[in-house]
Design an enzyme around this catalytic site. Structure first.
Site: not given
Ligand code: 4FV
Length: 380
Positions: A88, A115, A153, A168
């Protein structure tokens, strides 16, 4: 061939992901390779310990040494690779970041758990800490799958024609339009008639409008990256209002950049000291702003949205807000460049003003025009 090496204490989490759907097919066809390194294989001692209590009190974190050894092992296969650590605290994953990662031949993804990990591992081995969103997960395994999926992808052949989504438009600052499939009526809800019409032009217009409306309402922040021109059903015009000292070369530059961004015409509202003699096909001359705007109205069969460009402090809206308004109104757009004092005098002709960065006369008008056009119609 793209190689991913994933370091994890829970390799079993990846089984379904690596054997199903698009990623499963990409692996079996050799377009990508995903190697799982079990962190416990790099741990010391009988219990193959990979985690321990965090100093200073708190939960468990992964130890640095097993992670370090696992990265060394992954690098030994293809030499130095890019090491990613999902957390994060990382840089937010975006389409741009995905596209940059797709350039790398070998990506090593070290998955934290509990953690997190010993910070010294991050300092010593990690090239890029990446976040997939502002929330806390149990481990880095799900972010690793997100990264593998999104990056794969990008590779030719991974996403066939049938599965391709409206990349797009979405990646370039717009949300996708709604999708429908059989039956035509489902629990009293019908598929929009336009999608049944067989009129491909009408379908395209409808989809663009839907994408634009959704983006305006749900994610106006995305618009900063969007070229909005394909989502406008009318054209846009660059209008030079009373630019007496503009040189022919400068006017040619303005025509070139306006044409490059898709402007229909450059409207020159006199007076011009030097009449435009050479054939600048982009240029149309008018004796007044009213006649220029009424010409646009007749050409587009819609009253134009007239935007004045001003350097006056707090004289207008932010360009991002202008982008949203232009998209929302979907009218012919006239971007009017003129001196601030003239703007004030002719204020009644303008629907809104856009704030230009105060540059004074330091930069030529053609540069001013280029900056504005790129903010509205450049995609990034
Ligand atoms: C996360 C995220 C995330 C935090 C502690 C795994 C967890 C544990 N990673 N984007 N959001 N990671 O929550 O990437 O190490």
């Amino acid at each position: 061939m793209k190689r991913f090496s994933v370091i994890t204490a829970f390799p079993e989490i990846f089984n379904g992901f690596l054997s199903s759907s698009i990623i499963g097919r990409a692996i079996s066809s050799g377009l990508i390779e995903v190697e799982l390194l079990n962190l416990r294989d790099f741990a010391e001692g009988k219990h193959r310990q990979v985690d321990d209590y965090t100093y200073g009190g708190g939960g468990m974190v992964l130890m640095a040494e097993p992670l370090y050894k696992a990265v060394q092992a992954a690098c030994s296969i293809s030499g130095r690779a890019m090491v990613i650590f999902p957390s994060p605290q990382g840089v937010m994953l975006s389409q741009e970041v995905v596209e940059s990662l797709a350039q790398e031949d070998h990506l090593i993804i070290a998955c934290g758990h509990y953690e997190g990990v010993d910070e010294r591992f991050v300092e010593s081995c990690v090239d890029l800490e990446l976040s997939i969103g502002d929330y806390v997960l149990t481990g880095g395994e799900l972010p690793a799958m997100v990264i593998i999926d999104a990056v794969s992808r990008q590779l030719p052949g991974v996403v066939g024609k049938a599965e391709s989504v409206a990349e797009d438009s979405f990646f370039r600052g717009f949300l996708d339009h709604p999708h429908y499939t059989r039956p035509v009526e489902w629990r009293g809800k019908r598929v929009p008639e336009v999608l049944l019409s067989g009129d491909h032009g009408a379908v395209l217009d409808w989809r663009r409008r839907q994408a634009a409306d959704r983006t305006i309402v749900r994610r106006p922040d995305l618009l900063s990256r969007a070229n909005i021109l394909p989502y406008l059903s009318c054209g846009f015009y660059v209008t030079l209002f009373s630019a007496p000292d503009i040189s022919l070369e400068e006017l040619e530059r303005i025509c070139t950049v306006s044409g490059a961004y898709g402007a229909k015409k450059v409207l020159v509202v006199t007076p011009l000291q030097k009449p435009v003699t050479t054939d600048l096909s982009m240029v149309k001359r008018f004796s007044s702003l009213e006649s220029a705007m009424s010409w646009i109205g007749k050409s587009e069969k819609k009253v134009p949205y007239v935007v004045g460009m001003t350097e006056a402090p707090c004289g207008g809206v932010h360009w991002l807000e202008l982008k949203r308004r232009v998209l929302e109104r979907d009218l012919p757009l006239s971007l009017v460049f003129c001196a601030d004092e003239l703007l004030a005098k002719e204020a009644s002709h303008f629907d809104t003003m856009m704030c230009l960065d105060e540059r004074g006369d330091k930069i030529p008008l053609s540069c001013e025009v280029s900056v504005v056009l790129d903010r509205l119609f450049g995609s990034r």
